[in-house]
Design a protein around this motif. Structure first.
Motif, PDB file in Angstrom:
ATOM      1  N   GLY A  19       0.788  -1.214   0.000  1.00  0.00           N
ATOM      2  CA  GLY A  19       0.000   0.000   0.000  1.00  0.00           C
ATOM      3  C   GLY A  19       0.826   1.271   0.000  1.00  0.00           C
ATOM      4  N   ILE A  20       2.041   1.196  -0.544  1.00  0.00           N
ATOM      5  CA  ILE A  20       2.916   2.359  -0.623  1.00  0.00           C
ATOM      6  C   ILE A  20       3.043   2.783  -2.080  1.00  0.00           C
ATOM      7  CG2 ILE A  20       5.257   3.224  -0.208  1.00  0.00           C
ATOM      8  CD1 ILE A  20       5.467   1.287   2.120  1.00  0.00           C
ATOM      9  N   GLU A  21       2.672   4.023  -2.368  1.00  0.00           N
ATOM     10  CA  GLU A  21       2.638   4.488  -3.749  1.00  0.00           C
ATOM     11  C   GLU A  21       3.992   4.984  -4.253  1.00  0.00           C
ATOM     12  OE1 GLU A  21      -0.374   7.410  -4.202  1.00  0.00           O
ATOM     13  OE2 GLU A  21      -2.009   6.085  -3.570  1.00  0.00           O
ATOM     14  N   ASN A  22       4.764   5.630  -3.393  1.00  0.00           N
ATOM     15  CA  ASN A  22       6.012   6.264  -3.823  1.00  0.00           C
ATOM     16  C   ASN A  22       7.181   5.284  -3.761  1.00  0.00           C
ATOM     17  OD1 ASN A  22       4.811   8.933  -4.095  1.00  0.00           O
ATOM     18  ND2 ASN A  22       4.716   8.951  -1.856  1.00  0.00           N
ATOM     19  N   VAL A  23       7.881   5.146  -4.868  1.00  0.00           N
ATOM     20  CA  VAL A  23       8.983   4.187  -4.969  1.00  0.00           C
ATOM     21  C   VAL A  23      10.173   4.820  -5.678  1.00  0.00           C
ATOM     22  CG1 VAL A  23       9.759   2.045  -6.078  1.00  0.00           C
ATOM     23  CG2 VAL A  23       7.523   2.132  -4.964  1.00  0.00           C
ATOM     24  N   LEU A  24      11.346   4.663  -5.088  1.00  0.00           N
ATOM     25  CA  LEU A  24      12.605   4.960  -5.761  1.00  0.00           C
ATOM     26  C   LEU A  24      13.409   3.670  -5.764  1.00  0.00           C
ATOM     27  CD1 LEU A  24      13.576   8.412  -4.182  1.00  0.00           C
ATOM     28  CD2 LEU A  24      12.677   7.998  -6.478  1.00  0.00           C
ATOM     29  N   ALA A  25      13.785   3.209  -6.949  1.00  0.00           N
ATOM     30  CA  ALA A  25      14.501   1.941  -7.072  1.00  0.00           C
ATOM     31  C   ALA A  25      15.383   1.990  -8.312  1.00  0.00           C
ATOM     32  CB  ALA A  25      13.509   0.781  -7.149  1.00  0.00           C
ATOM     33  N   ILE A  26      16.029   0.879  -8.618  1.00  0.00           N
ATOM     34  CA  ILE A  26      16.917   0.819  -9.775  1.00  0.00           C
ATOM     35  C   ILE A  26      16.087   0.824 -11.056  1.00  0.00           C
ATOM     36  CG2 ILE A  26      18.649  -0.520 -11.009  1.00  0.00           C
ATOM     37  CD1 ILE A  26      19.831   0.465  -8.463  1.00  0.00           C
ATOM     38  N   ASP A  27      16.148   1.918 -11.783  1.00  0.00           N
ATOM     39  CA  ASP A  27      15.452   2.000 -13.065  1.00  0.00           C
ATOM     40  C   ASP A  27      16.322   1.383 -14.156  1.00  0.00           C
ATOM     41  OD1 ASP A  27      13.190   3.380 -12.066  1.00  0.00           O
ATOM     42  OD2 ASP A  27      14.336   5.244 -12.054  1.00  0.00           O
ATOM     43  N   LEU A  28      15.693   0.691 -15.079  1.00  0.00           N
ATOM     44  CA  LEU A  28      16.416  -0.032 -16.124  1.00  0.00           C
ATOM     45  C   LEU A  28      16.166   0.583 -17.500  1.00  0.00           C
ATOM     46  CD1 LEU A  28      15.563  -3.680 -14.977  1.00  0.00           C
ATOM     47  CD2 LEU A  28      17.628  -2.359 -14.457  1.00  0.00           C
ATOM     48  N   VAL A  29      17.206   0.576 -18.316  1.00  0.00           N
ATOM     49  CA  VAL A  29      17.076   1.028 -19.697  1.00  0.00           C
ATOM     50  C   VAL A  29      16.271   0.002 -20.482  1.00  0.00           C
ATOM     51  CG1 VAL A  29      18.328   1.511 -21.830  1.00  0.00           C
ATOM     52  CG2 VAL A  29      19.244   2.317 -19.629  1.00  0.00           C
ATOM     53  N   GLU A  30      15.307   0.483 -21.250  1.00  0.00           N
ATOM     54  CA  GLU A  30      14.536  -0.391 -22.133  1.00  0.00           C
ATOM     55  C   GLU A  30      14.898  -0.087 -23.583  1.00  0.00           C
ATOM     56  OE1 GLU A  30      10.323  -0.544 -21.395  1.00  0.00           O
ATOM     57  OE2 GLU A  30      10.584  -0.260 -19.230  1.00  0.00           O
ATOM     58  N   GLU A  31      14.957  -1.135 -24.391  1.00  0.00           N
ATOM     59  CA  GLU A  31      15.240  -0.970 -25.812  1.00  0.00           C
ATOM     60  C   GLU A  31      14.219  -1.767 -26.623  1.00  0.00           C
ATOM     61  OE1 GLU A  31      19.208  -2.359 -26.209  1.00  0.00           O
ATOM     62  OE2 GLU A  31      18.726  -4.443 -25.737  1.00  0.00           O
ATOM     63  N   GLU A  32      13.959  -1.304 -27.821  1.00  0.00           N
ATOM     64  CA  GLU A  32      12.974  -1.989 -28.660  1.00  0.00           C
ATOM     65  C   GLU A  32      13.661  -3.034 -29.515  1.00  0.00           C
ATOM     66  OE1 GLU A  32       9.880  -0.821 -32.188  1.00  0.00           O
ATOM     67  OE2 GLU A  32       9.851   0.407 -30.357  1.00  0.00           O
ATOM     68  N   VAL A  33      13.159  -4.251 -29.426  1.00  0.00           N
ATOM     69  CA  VAL A  33      13.685  -5.366 -30.211  1.00  0.00           C
ATOM     70  C   VAL A  33      12.506  -6.054 -30.893  1.00  0.00           C
ATOM     71  CG1 VAL A  33      14.956  -7.550 -30.176  1.00  0.00           C
ATOM     72  CG2 VAL A  33      15.584  -5.719 -28.564  1.00  0.00           C
ATOM     73  N   ALA A  34      12.515  -6.026 -32.200  1.00  0.00           N
ATOM     74  CA  ALA A  34      11.439  -6.651 -32.987  1.00  0.00           C
ATOM     75  C   ALA A  34      10.066  -6.174 -32.527  1.00  0.00           C
ATOM     76  CB  ALA A  34      11.544  -8.179 -32.891  1.00  0.00           C
ATOM     77  N   GLY A  35       9.982  -4.875 -32.246  1.00  0.00           N
ATOM     78  CA  GLY A  35       8.698  -4.305 -31.866  1.00  0.00           C
ATOM     79  C   GLY A  35       8.308  -4.513 -30.419  1.00  0.00           C
ATOM     80  N   GLN A  36       9.212  -5.117 -29.629  1.00  0.00           N
ATOM     81  CA  GLN A  36       8.926  -5.379 -28.220  1.00  0.00           C
ATOM     82  C   GLN A  36       9.910  -4.611 -27.335  1.00  0.00           C
ATOM     83  OE1 GLN A  36       6.439  -7.188 -27.050  1.00  0.00           O
ATOM     84  NE2 GLN A  36       6.118  -9.079 -28.201  1.00  0.00           N
ATOM     85  N   SER A  37       9.417  -4.101 -26.226  1.00  0.00           N
ATOM     86  CA  SER A  37      10.284  -3.422 -25.265  1.00  0.00           C
ATOM     87  C   SER A  37      10.983  -4.461 -24.402  1.00  0.00           C
ATOM     88  CB  SER A  37       9.458  -2.476 -24.388  1.00  0.00           C
ATOM     89  OG  SER A  37      10.305  -1.773 -23.489  1.00  0.00           O
ATOM     90  N   MET A  38      12.331  -4.376 -24.347  1.00  0.00           N
ATOM     91  CA  MET A  38      13.138  -5.340 -23.589  1.00  0.00           C
ATOM     92  C   MET A  38      14.094  -4.580 -22.669  1.00  0.00           C
ATOM     93  SD  MET A  38      12.196  -8.142 -25.528  1.00  0.00           S
ATOM     94  CE  MET A  38      13.406  -9.447 -25.687  1.00  0.00           C
ATOM     95  N   TYR A  39      14.438  -5.180 -21.539  1.00  0.00           N
ATOM     96  CA  TYR A  39      15.451  -4.592 -20.663  1.00  0.00           C
ATOM     97  C   TYR A  39      16.839  -4.860 -21.243  1.00  0.00           C
ATOM     98  CZ  TYR A  39      11.870  -3.990 -17.062  1.00  0.00           C
ATOM     99  OH  TYR A  39      10.756  -3.609 -16.364  1.00  0.00           O
TER     100      TYR A  39
END
Length: 221
Positions: A125-145
């Motif tokens: 029930g906690i809305e605010n989060v700071l964590a390790i954000d990951l780069v996403e890249e598009e591969v064959a039309g899909q978002s991948m980490y």
């Protein structure tokens, strides 16, 4: 009202969520035993204060690089139900409930990838989060980490950097703030808040808490 900040692993839950997620991936056939063994070595480095967070994230996300982000998200409810719910600290859950009833702002700040932390935060029930954000890249039309960290990692002094940025963006302050953590890696942030509280501290953190007269709590699952 004031800001109440929580670390996640071994603070709100009686386990490390990354370790549990590795076991979940093993049960799903996504990884093998070698992944679990290597992850355990990284956790030893974390406990010793010697973890290279970029190296670890590259390893951790490596097991997921063939999966679209959307597929990973579909797995998360099963993970939370089977692996996280049983290890939530009842004392931590009660503390969160109490703070919410009083109208305080709550924030989880964790050195775990955000896609894991956000699911657990929702459970608590906690809305605010700071964590390790990951780069996403598009591969064959899909978002991948990609395995790369996006921006400053919420790890050691990076937690302080990210928190200061969050405070500025949200018009918030650290007046009468509290931070709960179990790890000596979080000493920089514990030193920053008005009310540092350590939960089941490791040896180094316990010594620091005793020297600086910080509150020490012992929670049981």
């Amino acid at each position: 009202m004031s800001l109440k900040i929580f670390d996640l692993d071994e603070t709100l839950i009686a386990a490390d969520s990354v370790t549990l997620f590795g076991r979940f991936l093993l049960s799903e056939g996504v990884v093998d035993e070698r992944f679990v063994e290597q992850e355990s070595l990284y956790m030893d480095q974390y406990s010793a204060g010697k973890l290279d967070i970029h190296d670890f994230v590259d390893f951790f996300v490596g097991a997921l690089r063939h999966l679209p982000v959307s597929d990973i998200q579909k797995m998360m409810p099963r993970f939370v139900e089977s692996y996280i719910k049983p290890v939530v600290y009842h004392q931590g859950q009660a503390r969160v409930k109490h703070y919410k009833e009083q109208g305080h702002d709550l924030l989880i700040i964790s050195a775990t990838p955000a896609f894991v932390v956000k699911e657990i935060a929702a459970l608590l029930g906690i809305e605010n989060v700071l964590a390790i954000d990951l780069v996403e890249e598009e591969v064959a039309g899909q978002s991948m980490y990609s395995g790369e960290i996006l921006g400053t990692p919420t790890f050691r002094e990076g937690k302080v950097t990210r928190l200061r940025s969050w405070l500025a963006s949200n018009g918030a302050s650290l007046k009468d703030s509290t931070f709960y953590s179990d790890s000596s890696n979080d000493i920089p942030l514990l030193e920053l808040v008005d009310h540092p509280v350590v939960i089941n501290p490791d040896e180094r953190l316990l010594l620091k808490a005793q020297q600086d007269n910080w509150s020490v709590l012992h929670w049981k699952n």
